[in-house]
Design an enzyme around this catalytic site. Structure first.
Site, PDB file in Angstrom:
ATOM      1  N   ARG A  46     -12.137  36.760   5.604  1.00 28.74           N
ATOM      2  CA  ARG A  46     -13.751  36.522   5.157  1.00 28.74           C
ATOM      3  C   ARG A  46     -13.835  36.286   3.808  1.00 28.74           C
ATOM      4  NH1 ARG A  46     -13.692  36.430   9.909  1.00 28.74           N
ATOM      5  NH2 ARG A  46     -13.759  38.172  11.468  1.00 28.74           N
ATOM      6  N   ASN A  69     -10.780  29.815   8.600  1.00 30.55           N
ATOM      7  CA  ASN A  69     -12.383  29.826   9.631  1.00 30.55           C
ATOM      8  C   ASN A  69     -13.018  31.106   8.733  1.00 30.55           C
ATOM      9  OD1 ASN A  69     -11.533  32.173  10.705  1.00 30.55           O
ATOM     10  ND2 ASN A  69     -12.609  32.598  12.148  1.00 30.55           N
ATOM     11  N   HIS A 119      -7.955  37.050   9.200  1.00 28.66           N
ATOM     12  CA  HIS A 119      -9.540  36.664   8.447  1.00 28.66           C
ATOM     13  C   HIS A 119      -9.929  37.602   7.989  1.00 28.66           C
ATOM     14  CE1 HIS A 119      -9.157  34.021  12.485  1.00 28.66           C
ATOM     15  NE2 HIS A 119      -8.890  35.563  13.307  1.00 28.66           N
ATOM     16  N   ASP A 127      -4.030  38.982  14.250  1.00 28.66           N
ATOM     17  CA  ASP A 127      -5.713  38.608  14.608  1.00 28.66           C
ATOM     18  C   ASP A 127      -6.862  39.703  14.020  1.00 28.66           C
ATOM     19  OD1 ASP A 127      -7.598  36.649  14.478  1.00 28.66           O
ATOM     20  OD2 ASP A 127      -7.076  36.585  17.495  1.00 28.66           O
ATOM     21  N   HIS A 174      -5.834  27.501  18.195  1.00 25.28           N
ATOM     22  CA  HIS A 174      -6.791  28.883  19.192  1.00 25.28           C
ATOM     23  C   HIS A 174      -6.861  28.187  20.357  1.00 25.28           C
ATOM     24  CE1 HIS A 174      -9.696  32.220  19.372  1.00 25.28           C
ATOM     25  NE2 HIS A 174      -9.373  31.055  20.760  1.00 25.28           N
ATOM     26  N   GLY A 230     -13.937  40.262  17.439  1.00 25.42           N
ATOM     27  CA  GLY A 230     -12.771  40.959  16.838  1.00 25.42           C
ATOM     28  C   GLY A 230     -12.860  41.414  16.278  1.00 25.42           C
ATOM     29  N   HIS A 244     -15.228  42.645  11.818  1.00 24.17           N
ATOM     30  CA  HIS A 244     -16.859  42.787  11.540  1.00 24.17           C
ATOM     31  C   HIS A 244     -17.031  44.310  11.388  1.00 24.17           C
ATOM     32  CE1 HIS A 244     -16.461  38.821  13.141  1.00 24.17           C
ATOM     33  NE2 HIS A 244     -15.660  38.858  14.058  1.00 24.17           N
ATOM     34  N   LYS A 270      -4.151  24.753  10.916  1.00 20.17           N
ATOM     35  CA  LYS A 270      -4.953  25.055  12.270  1.00 20.17           C
ATOM     36  C   LYS A 270      -5.644  24.448  12.958  1.00 20.17           C
ATOM     37  CE  LYS A 270      -7.084  29.018  14.725  1.00 20.17           C
ATOM     38  NZ  LYS A 270      -7.365  30.366  14.378  1.00 20.17           N
TER      39      LYS A 270
HETATM   40  O1  DOR Z   1     -12.619  37.420  18.042  1.00 22.26           O
HETATM   41  C1  DOR Z   1     -11.698  36.416  17.618  1.00 22.26           C
HETATM   42  N1  DOR Z   1     -12.248  36.208  16.079  1.00 22.26           N
HETATM   43  N2  DOR Z   1     -11.186  35.708  17.509  1.00 22.26           N
HETATM   44  C2  DOR Z   1     -10.316  34.822  17.199  1.00 22.26           C
HETATM   45  O2  DOR Z   1     -10.175  33.336  16.420  1.00 22.26           O
HETATM   46  C3  DOR Z   1     -11.484  34.377  15.523  1.00 22.26           C
HETATM   47  C4  DOR Z   1     -11.862  36.089  14.870  1.00 22.26           C
HETATM   48  C5  DOR Z   1     -12.637  36.331  13.913  1.00 22.26           C
HETATM   49  O3  DOR Z   1     -12.224  35.295  12.947  1.00 22.26           O
HETATM   50  O4  DOR Z   1     -13.500  36.527  13.707  1.00 22.26           O
END
Ligand code: DOR
Length: 443
Positions: free
Chosen positions: A62, A92, A60, A298, A174, A317, A302, A142
């Site tokens: 962002r 996402n 991910h 994965d 997921h 995450g 953050h 997905k």
């Molecule tokens: O913990 C997670 N964070 N699991 C996920 O599947 C998405 C991810 C996120 O995008 O922060």
């Protein structure tokens, strides 16, 4: 430009051998221990191992939308440092990647920002089945069968049936059951104990959703890949449907368990949640016996400030893409697995699951995505040295033996001993879904 990598121990599809590998432009053109090859550049790799570049099939980054956490440039820098030469990114973002138009926008952005190769999944919504049917230039679809970061969710059975019935691209999901998670959240309302994250997103939530997805895949005869398997029971479900299902495990589910909340708190808050020591062991066993084929991270960055907010306001995450290969090479050092198994899980299998063209192997004609690793190098992970924009790692302070030291992306050396070539640009990964990946050979 021709580059000869000489004297490395090379992990080839047919076995590991000391040989020479010649790169010409973007391709591997020769693998020969004896040939007298002339090249523009000769690299003495004696004492090192040469592997195919890692393909991380779940990150991910962002971008667009939440680029204060990560962006395609910083995420791709973290990749190349970690020996990852191709990433497949999740939808996402903000806006979410749920149409051909959004996919094209992300691909265009990546072309200007990424130092490694890239591909992007298209996200499912209850309403976008026509977009999913028409999509190309993507590894697959997905589905968030349970919600996580962002607002993508398809929990409605009719919508799920339609997606599995009407689309042809491989599907991944997921898997955490929304009803179970909501019930547990209500029961534990008011908690500020992060250990409750594994009681809210419990074993049952993961098992129910994975069983539901496998049932859909089975009834609709649809290729399906289970992301981030976290429980022993799911490995049994997957083993029972080997002919149709492939699966992935993540380093945090292999190396962390509920005992780590005391030490790491919300830093190991993930979806699916981390589980028990027994689950750690059973995931390893599933990798070793081939029930799970892929290791991916994965990578879900953050900022530390966001992570340090009290549970349950803290986001789920953790970043991992620059340390995943080293974490696994350290397991080779400890005698828990072989380097060939690491290459199978992190390079060859993801290429085959997602039908990537010319990637995942050191073979003549394949892309020159390569990583030289030093199995004897010992180094400690430090937050301050992380390339991810989030600048932290749950493995901060951990000392590992076995590290990537040089990485080539499409024939260009992009990482060498701590230095990243920022001017390099990776390429859009190509997918040939007619190949049918693992699925075809198993059915
Ligand atoms: O913990 C997670 N964070 N699991 C996920 O599947 C998405 C991810 C996120 O995008 O922060």
């Amino acid at each position: 430009m021709k580059t000869l990598i000489q004297g490395a121990t090379v992990v080839l599809p047919e076995g590991t051998a000391k040989t020479n590998v010649l790169i010409d432009g973007e391709k591997i053109v020769e693998i020969d221990p004896a040939a007298q090859i002339t090249a523009d550049e000769v690299i003495d790799a004696t004492g090192l191992h040469l592997l195919p570049g890692v393909i991380d099939d779940q990150v991910h980054f962002r971008d667009p939308g939440l680029t204060h956490k990560e962006d395609l440039h910083t995420g791709s820098r973290a990749c190349v440092k970690g020996g990852v030469t191709t990433f497949l990114e999740m939808p996402n973002t903000a806006p979410a990647t749920i149409s051909a138009e959004r996919l094209a926008e992300k691909l265009a952005l990546a072309a200007t920002k990424c130092v490694v190769n890239y591909g992007f999944y298209i996200g499912a919504t209850p309403e976008n089945v026509e977009e999913l049917k028409a999509a190309s230039r993507t590894p697959g679809i997905k589905i968030f069968i349970g919600s996580s970061t962002g607002d993508l969710l398809v929990d409605d059975q009719d919508a799920l049936e339609r997606i599995f019935a009407e689309t042809t691209l491989p599907i991944t999901a997921h898997c955490e059951d929304e009803t179970t998670v909501r019930r547990n959240t209500a029961e534990l309302a008011g908690t500020s104990d992060v250990a409750d994250h594994s009681r809210i997103r419990d074993h049952e939530a993961a098992i129910i959703a994975t069983a539901r997805a496998i049932d859909l895949a089975f009834r609709h005869d649809h290729r399906f890949h289970v992301l981030h398997v976290s429980t022993a029971a799911e490995t049994n479900l997957i083993a029972d449907h080997r002919e149709l299902i492939t699966a992935e495990a993540c380093p945090h589910h292999l190396f962390f368990n509920v005992d780590d909340y005391a030490r790491l708190g919300t830093l190991v808050q993930m979806n699916p949640s981390i589980k028990t020591v027994d689950d750690n062991r059973r995931l390893w066993r599933a990798l070793l016996d081939g029930t799970i084929q892929v290791i991916a991270t994965d990578h879900a960055p953050h900022t530390l400030a966001e992570k340090q907010v009290d549970y349950p306001k803290s986001p789920s995450g953790l970043p991992a893409v620059e340390n995943s290969l080293a974490l696994l090479l350290d397991q080779v050092h400890r005698g828990h697995c072989t380097i060939e198994q690491v290459v199978a899980w992190m390079c060859d299998a993801p290429a085959r699951v997602w039908d990537l063209v010319n990637k995942g192997r050191i073979e003549r004609g394949y892309d020159a995505d390569l990583v030289l690793v030093d199995l004897n190098k010992t180094a400690t992970i430090h937050n301050a040295e992380q390339e991810t924009k989030s600048k932290w790692s749950p493995w901060d302070g951990e000392t590992l033996t076995g590290w990537p030291v040089r990485t080539w992306v499409m024939g260009r050396e992009v990482f060498r001993d701590g230095t990243i070539d920022d001017d390099a640009r990776g390429k859009e990964a190509q997918f040939d879904h007619a190949r049918g990946g693992f699925w075809k050979t198993r059915a």
